[in-house]
Design a protein around this motif. Structure first.
Motif, PDB file in Angstrom:
ATOM      1  N   SER A  19       2.673  77.483  41.173  1.00  0.00           N
ATOM      2  CA  SER A  19       3.841  76.753  40.669  1.00  0.00           C
ATOM      3  C   SER A  19       3.637  75.256  40.841  1.00  0.00           C
ATOM      4  O   SER A  19       3.081  74.803  41.850  1.00  0.00           O
ATOM      5  N   LEU A  20       4.132  74.515  39.875  1.00  0.00           N
ATOM      6  CA  LEU A  20       4.084  73.056  39.966  1.00  0.00           C
ATOM      7  C   LEU A  20       5.274  72.593  40.802  1.00  0.00           C
ATOM      8  O   LEU A  20       6.411  73.039  40.584  1.00  0.00           O
ATOM      9  N   CYS A  21       5.011  71.716  41.749  1.00  0.00           N
ATOM     10  CA  CYS A  21       6.103  71.353  42.645  1.00  0.00           C
ATOM     11  C   CYS A  21       6.452  69.872  42.634  1.00  0.00           C
ATOM     12  O   CYS A  21       7.369  69.466  43.347  1.00  0.00           O
ATOM     13  N   ASN A  22       5.770  69.082  41.823  1.00  0.00           N
ATOM     14  CA  ASN A  22       6.177  67.679  41.721  1.00  0.00           C
ATOM     15  C   ASN A  22       7.275  67.548  40.656  1.00  0.00           C
ATOM     16  O   ASN A  22       7.482  68.463  39.862  1.00  0.00           O
ATOM     17  N   PRO A  23       7.989  66.406  40.624  1.00  0.00           N
ATOM     18  CA  PRO A  23       9.069  66.243  39.639  1.00  0.00           C
ATOM     19  C   PRO A  23       8.552  66.384  38.210  1.00  0.00           C
ATOM     20  O   PRO A  23       7.459  65.907  37.880  1.00  0.00           O
ATOM     21  N   GLN A  24       9.357  67.018  37.352  1.00  0.00           N
ATOM     22  CA  GLN A  24       8.878  67.348  36.009  1.00  0.00           C
ATOM     23  C   GLN A  24       8.696  66.120  35.109  1.00  0.00           C
ATOM     24  O   GLN A  24       8.031  66.231  34.079  1.00  0.00           O
ATOM     25  N   HIS A  25       9.267  64.988  35.480  1.00  0.00           N
ATOM     26  CA  HIS A  25       9.066  63.803  34.631  1.00  0.00           C
ATOM     27  C   HIS A  25       7.678  63.203  34.826  1.00  0.00           C
ATOM     28  O   HIS A  25       7.242  62.351  34.052  1.00  0.00           O
ATOM     29  N   GLU A  26       6.963  63.648  35.842  1.00  0.00           N
ATOM     30  CA  GLU A  26       5.632  63.088  36.098  1.00  0.00           C
ATOM     31  C   GLU A  26       4.613  63.736  35.163  1.00  0.00           C
ATOM     32  O   GLU A  26       4.445  64.957  35.176  1.00  0.00           O
ATOM     33  N   THR A  27       3.951  62.942  34.391  1.00  0.00           N
ATOM     34  CA  THR A  27       2.958  63.484  33.467  1.00  0.00           C
ATOM     35  C   THR A  27       1.536  63.128  33.881  1.00  0.00           C
ATOM     36  O   THR A  27       0.577  63.652  33.319  1.00  0.00           O
ATOM     37  N   ALA A  28       1.402  62.257  34.864  1.00  0.00           N
ATOM     38  CA  ALA A  28       0.068  61.815  35.261  1.00  0.00           C
ATOM     39  C   ALA A  28      -0.557  62.738  36.295  1.00  0.00           C
ATOM     40  O   ALA A  28      -1.742  62.619  36.600  1.00  0.00           O
ATOM     41  N   ARG A  29       0.225  63.641  36.846  1.00  0.00           N
ATOM     42  CA  ARG A  29      -0.330  64.505  37.895  1.00  0.00           C
ATOM     43  C   ARG A  29       0.392  65.838  37.927  1.00  0.00           C
ATOM     44  O   ARG A  29       1.535  65.958  37.487  1.00  0.00           O
ATOM     45  N   TYR A  30      -0.334  66.833  38.438  1.00  0.00           N
ATOM     46  CA  TYR A  30       0.256  68.114  38.820  1.00  0.00           C
ATOM     47  C   TYR A  30       0.038  68.245  40.326  1.00  0.00           C
ATOM     48  O   TYR A  30      -1.047  67.947  40.828  1.00  0.00           O
ATOM     49  N   VAL A  31       1.059  68.719  41.013  1.00  0.00           N
ATOM     50  CA  VAL A  31       0.905  69.015  42.435  1.00  0.00           C
ATOM     51  C   VAL A  31       1.242  70.486  42.657  1.00  0.00           C
ATOM     52  O   VAL A  31       2.277  70.967  42.183  1.00  0.00           O
ATOM     53  N   VAL A  32       0.354  71.188  43.332  1.00  0.00           N
ATOM     54  CA  VAL A  32       0.623  72.576  43.703  1.00  0.00           C
ATOM     55  C   VAL A  32       0.517  72.704  45.223  1.00  0.00           C
ATOM     56  O   VAL A  32      -0.304  72.039  45.855  1.00  0.00           O
ATOM     57  N   GLY A  33       1.354  73.543  45.786  1.00  0.00           N
ATOM     58  CA  GLY A  33       1.314  73.807  47.221  1.00  0.00           C
ATOM     59  C   GLY A  33       0.684  75.165  47.439  1.00  0.00           C
ATOM     60  O   GLY A  33       1.138  76.159  46.867  1.00  0.00           O
ATOM     61  N   ILE A  34      -0.368  75.216  48.235  1.00  0.00           N
ATOM     62  CA  ILE A  34      -1.096  76.478  48.410  1.00  0.00           C
ATOM     63  C   ILE A  34      -1.156  76.841  49.884  1.00  0.00           C
ATOM     64  O   ILE A  34      -1.607  76.049  50.720  1.00  0.00           O
ATOM     65  N   LYS A  35      -0.695  78.039  50.168  1.00  0.00           N
ATOM     66  CA  LYS A  35      -0.737  78.540  51.539  1.00  0.00           C
ATOM     67  C   LYS A  35      -1.958  79.427  51.712  1.00  0.00           C
ATOM     68  O   LYS A  35      -2.236  80.276  50.854  1.00  0.00           O
TER      69      LYS A  35
END
Ligand code: FES
Length: 329
Positions: free
Chosen positions: A70-86
Motif C-alpha cells: 500500500s502507498l502511504c504517503n499523501p496522494q497529492h505527491e506525484t514525485a514519490r511513492y512511500v511504502v511501509g514494509i514490516k
C-alpha cells in the motif's frame, strides 16, 4: 502486503513494454520496530503515475518476486511513492529480501497503482481501523481526510508501543492509539466502536485476519456499501472444482477448465497470457470483464454488490456457476 508471488522475474529493460514504471529507491527510513519506509522516485522522469488513498502497487523485486504494498504517503505527491514494509518472520523472500538486500539506489519496476480500497471522500463521517502493519493504507487515508477537513476517527491497534508507525503524521485530532500491552492485553474493542459510529458513517479496516473477521461481524447490520476492508491473505479457498468451459470472446477460443485447476492455471496451460500477481484474489491484477455466465466469486476484493453484478471477476481464484463463462479475453 506480503502474501503474493509470481514466478517470472521482470527485467528493468522490459518495464516500458509491460506497462511498468522504472523507479529508484531513494531513501529507507525507520518507522517502528520491524517496519521500514521505502521511498521510490521515477527513474525516467519527474513524476510517477497518480494514485488515490487506499491504493497499492506491485513491487517487482530484483530477486524475481512481486509483492503488493500500500502507498502511504499523501496522494497529492506525484514525485514519490512511500511504502511501509514490516519484516515478516515467515517471509517467503519478500519482506526479508527487502529488509536485508534492498539498498538505496536500486532500480526496481513498479506496477501502476490499483485501488480496491478507495476512500469515499464525501462521507459525513469516516471510521478508520488499523491493526499492526495494516496501518499503511489507513495512514494515507487519514492524511487525505485531514487535508480535506473531513470528519474522521482513527483507531490504530498495536501490541506494543514500539510497533506503532506513522505517529508523526497521524498525531492529532481523531487518533486513538490502542496498545494491547498497556491495556492488560485486551484487544481493540471493535464491536463497541463500530456500534458507536453514526449509521451514515463509512468504515474501513485493514489488519490481521481475526481483526477483519471481527470487523465484518460487527458491521453486519450496516449498509454494505459503507463497510470496506482490505485483506493481506485470501479469506476463501480458490475455486478448483472445474467442469466448465471458458469462451474467450476476443480470440474466439474455448478452453475447458478441468477439476483441480483454476481458470488462470488453465489459460496459462493453453498459452493464453493473463496478467496476474497474487493469485489468491487480493491484488486485482487479474480482473477480467465477464460478458456472459455467472462467476463463482472467491476473491477478497469485490464488494457483495460488485459480485452480484457479475461484470468482472478475478480469474486467479474464481470459478463458474454456469457450464459456460464468456470472458473479455
Ligand atoms: Fe491478484 Fe488475481 S492475481 S487478484
Amino acid at each position: 502486503m506480503d502474501a503474493c508471488t509470481i514466478a517470472a522475474p521482470v527485467a528493468a529493460s522490459a518495464a516500458a513494454a509491460t506497462g511498468l514504471v522504472r523507479a529508484r529507491l531513494i531513501a529507507i527510513r525507520y518507522a517502528a520496530e520491524g517496519i521500514h519506509l521505502y521511498e521510490f522516485a521515477a527513474a525516467d522522469g519527474p513524476a510517477l503515475p497518480p494514485f488515490s488513498a487506499g491504493a497499492h502497487v506491485d513491487l517487482h523485486l530484483p530477486n524475481g518476486l512481486v509483492r503488493q504494498y500500500s502507498l502511504c504517503n499523501p496522494q497529492h505527491e506525484t514525485a514519490r511513492y512511500v511504502v511501509g514494509i514490516k519484516r515478516d518472520p515467515a517471509s517467503r523472500g519478500g519482506s526479508s529480501y527487502v529488509h536485508d538486500q534492498l539498498k538505496v539506489g536500486t532500480l526496481v519496476s513498479l506496477g501502476a497503482p490499483r485501488n480496491h480500497f478507495a476512500l469515499h471522500e464525501q462521507a459525513r463521517h469516516t471510521v478508520l481501523i488499523a491493526g499492526g502493519i495494516g496501518v499503511t493504507p489507513i495512514a494515507c487515508m487519514a492524511q487525505r481526510l485531514r487535508a480535506l477537513g473531513a470528519s474522521f476517527e482513527l483507531h490504530y491497534s498495536v501490541r506494543r508501543r514500539e510497533e506503532a508507525a506513522f505517529l508523526d503524521v497521524l498525531a492529532g485530532p481523531g487518533l486513538h492509539l490502542h496498545v494491547d500491552a498497556e491495556q492488560g492485553g485486551a484487544p481493540l474493542p471493535l464491536r463497541e466502536l463500530v456500534a458507536r459510529a453514526p449509521q451514515e458513517a463509512h468504515l474501513y479496516c485493514c489488519g490481521p485476519a481475526p481483526m477483519l473477521d471481527a470487523f465484518e461481524a460487527a458491521c453486519a447490520g450496516r449498509p454494505a456499501g459503507h463497510v470496506h476492508l482490505e485483506r493481506f491473505a485470501a479469506a476463501t479457498p480458490s475455486a478448483a472444482e472445474g467442469g466448465f468451459t471458458v469462451q474467450l470472446a476476443r480470440s474466439g477460443r474455448s478452453v475447458f477448465v478441468p477439476q483441480g485447476a483454476t481458470i488462470l492455471d488453465t489459460l496459462r496451460g493453453q498459452g493464453v497470457a493473463v496478467q496476474a500477481s497474487c493469485e489468491q484474489g487480493i491484488c486485482g491484477s487479474c480482473e477480467t470483464r465477464v460478458l456472459a455466465g455467472t462467476p463463482d466469486h472467491r476473491d477478497s476484493l469485490l464488494s457483495d454488490e460488485e459480485k452480484r453484478a457479475n461484470q468482472v471477476m478475478m480469474v486467479c481464484c474464481s470459478g463458474s456457476k454456469d457450464p459456460v463463462l464468456v470472458l473479455d479475453l
